[in-house]
Design an enzyme around this catalytic site. Structure first.
Site, PDB file in Angstrom:
ATOM      1  N   SER A   1       0.849  -1.188   0.000  1.00  0.00           N
ATOM      2  CA  SER A   1       0.000   0.000   0.000  1.00  0.00           C
ATOM      3  C   SER A   1       0.881   1.234   0.000  1.00  0.00           C
ATOM      4  CB  SER A   1      -0.909  -0.003   1.217  1.00  0.00           C
ATOM      5  OG  SER A   1      -0.116   0.261   2.363  1.00  0.00           O
ATOM      6  N   LYS A   2       0.227   2.379  -0.070  1.00  0.00           N
ATOM      7  CA  LYS A   2       0.951   3.650  -0.191  1.00  0.00           C
ATOM      8  C   LYS A   2       2.019   3.839   0.879  1.00  0.00           C
ATOM      9  CE  LYS A   2      -2.121   6.578  -2.767  1.00  0.00           C
ATOM     10  NZ  LYS A   2      -3.526   6.836  -2.605  1.00  0.00           N
ATOM     11  N   ARG A   3       1.750   3.283   2.056  1.00  0.00           N
ATOM     12  CA  ARG A   3       2.738   3.532   3.113  1.00  0.00           C
ATOM     13  C   ARG A   3       4.067   2.827   2.841  1.00  0.00           C
ATOM     14  NH1 ARG A   3       2.904  -0.713   6.722  1.00  0.00           N
ATOM     15  NH2 ARG A   3       1.289  -2.225   6.228  1.00  0.00           N
TER      16      ARG A   3
ATOM     17  N   GLY B   1       5.571   3.166  -0.018  1.00  0.00           N
ATOM     18  CA  GLY B   1       6.282   3.983  -1.023  1.00  0.00           C
ATOM     19  C   GLY B   1       5.454   4.073  -2.285  1.00  0.00           C
TER      20      GLY B   1
END
Ligand code: GLU
Length: 479
Positions: A253-255, A257
């Site tokens: 997921s976005k966390r 990167g």
């Protein structure tokens, strides 16, 4: 219709194309090309509040950028259209009517709050949260009363208490118990079809033979098979591939990167490298090769071989592949691909002498990992961007370095001929005159000429700069 396989990629345009979805698209594309089948692009845009036209455009754009072409789709036509779900609402309404007539669905008047309340109490009593069928056996009068109070019904499928079994092409035999599933919604109270309903109708009418998608859809598949049966359709073959995980083994997921294909594109990754990397994840190729062209991937692809367990996304490995692909590009191709990045770095690239630009790009080709930050690699070749870094200044601060620079400059003052020869002779002269050798000789020259302590081969830099510009740089040095 021929017997050739038909597969589909069915994104919801609710965001940018994620690498996980791109990998699903890749698997479908590889399967279609490997089997000489057809790939259908279907846009699943029935969630009006989350879908946006701009995402449709960017999804298709990113797929094209990756080189994943489709044979039928919103812009490509084909005999099974329309290929946007929002344009197929009448079709779904027709099938809902069939299910209503066959009494396989019923109207549900429960409000969000009531459903939430039910969910909470099931969790509290340690039971699996699911719809317990409150509206399943309402009498006609009870239904009328609810409608009279203004409630709009959704339609729920009466889940049969049977077992659903199927053989997944990647995972083998799968089994789901109907008892564990609540009656699920096929059409929402706003009249829009729910995902499971629309997908079954579309996959059937579009004659999809193989549904290849992420394992997060496994439980949906069980529900979908029930709908296939209820609607009298033959289910396709299913293959659920593993998901991409972050380094911590949680779903990517976005966390973690960058996760959007567009981000990698903007950061200057090559589509070939990204595609190759996505293909390698949870490898589905016949041999152990790591660097594969698109054609090689098509030839070696095998769904049965795809890994069942999650594949960890390793950006370092992607970067390694990208650097390798950049090194293998023809320099003219590299220059073309770099143009937008040069503009972004503030270069009026069309005004640069194109031969010189080619030489500069060739000189730094081996250093590039991505295209972003190209300025940091080539600024040293441009007088208006050349600056002395503090490290270079420190190297030039010693007496010995000053001597090296003054000898080198001295030679340039009287030199003539081809730049490379001048460079070799100047180095020789400087070695003899200053007594410096090795690092003591090269580093000050590099520091003075390029403003930095590392970079392309010095003779190459010198040849591109030319003796006049090199001399000017040395003369302007204030040490
Ligand atoms: N629109 C669905 C998604 O993006 C498609 C899933 C499927 O392939 O059936 O997850």
């Amino acid at each position: 219709m021929t017997d050739a396989p038909r597969v589909r990629f069915a994104p919801s345009p609710t965001g940018e194309l994620h690498v996980g979805n791109a990998r699903t698209a890749l698997f479908n594309w590889l399967f279609a090309r490997h089997t000489r089948g057809r790939l259908i692009l279907r846009i699943e845009d029935t969630d009006e509040s989350r879908s946006a036209l701009s995402y449709q455009t960017s999804l298709m754009d990113d797929l094209k950028w990756l080189g994943l072409s489709w044979d039928e789709g919103p812009d490509a036509g084909g005999g099974c259209g329309p290929y946007r779900q929002s344009e197929r609402l009448e079709i779904y309404a027709g099938y809902l009517k069939k299910l209503i007539d066959a009494e396989l669905v019923y109207p549900c008047y429960c409000t969000e709050e009531e459903l939430e309340e039910e969910r909470r109490s099931l969790i509290l009593s340690k039971r699996m949260p699911r719809y317990m069928g409150r509206c399943r056996s309402l009498t006609p009068d009870q239904r009328k009363a609810r409608e009279a109070s203004g409630r709009k019904p959704s339609w729920r499928f009466k889940v049969p208490q049977t077992t659903v079994e199927f053989t997944d092409l990647i995972r083998g035999p799968m089994r789901f118990e109907g008892e564990a599933m609540g009656d699920f919604i096929v059409v929402r109270s706003n009249g829009m079809p729910a995902y499971n309903f629309a997908v079954v109708i579309d996959d059937s009418l579009m004659a999809i033979t193989h549904v290849i998608r992420g394992e997060d859809h496994l439980s949906n598949t069980a529900l979908q098979i029930m709908l296939y049966r209820a609607l009298g359709f033959e289910p396709p073959v299913f293959a659920h591939h593993c998901l991409i995980l972050g380094r911590d083994h949680a779903k990517l997921s976005k966390r973690h990167g960058s996760v959007a294909v567009g981000e990698f594109r903007r950061r200057g990754f090559l589509p070939e490298a990204l595609l190759n990397y996505l293909g390698l994840l949870g490898s589905s190729f016949a041999d152990a090769k790591e660097v594969l062209s698109r054609d090689e991937m098509v030839a070696a692809f095998s769904l049965e071989r795809a890994s069942k367990s999650g594949a960890v996304f390793d950006e370092d490995k992607l970067s390694w592949l990208n650097a390798l692909y950049i090194r293998n590009l023809h320099v003219d191709d590299l220059v073309e691909r770099l143009r937008p990045f040069l503009r972004e770095a503030g270069y009026a690239e069309e005004k640069i002498d194109q031969r010189r630009l080619g030489e500069i790009v060739a000189a730094v080709q081996g250093e590039l990992v991505t295209f972003a930050g190209i300025g940091g690699h080539i600024d040293l070749f441009f007088d208006d961007r050349y600056v002395l870094t503090p490290e270079a200044r420190a190297v030039l601060a010693s007496d010995r370095a000053r001597q090296v620079i003054s000898s080198f400059k001295e030679y340039l003052e009287k030199a003539s001929g081809a730049p490379r020869e001048i460079y070799i002779a100047a180095m020789q002269y400087t070695r003899e005159k200053s007594g410096a050798k090795g690092r003591d000789l090269f580093l000050p020259v590099r520091a003075a000429l390029t403003g930095r302590l590392s970079g392309p081969e010095l003779d190459r830099v010198f040849a591109i700069l030319g003796p006049a510009s090199a001399r000017e740089r040395l003369e302007r040095l204030t040490l």
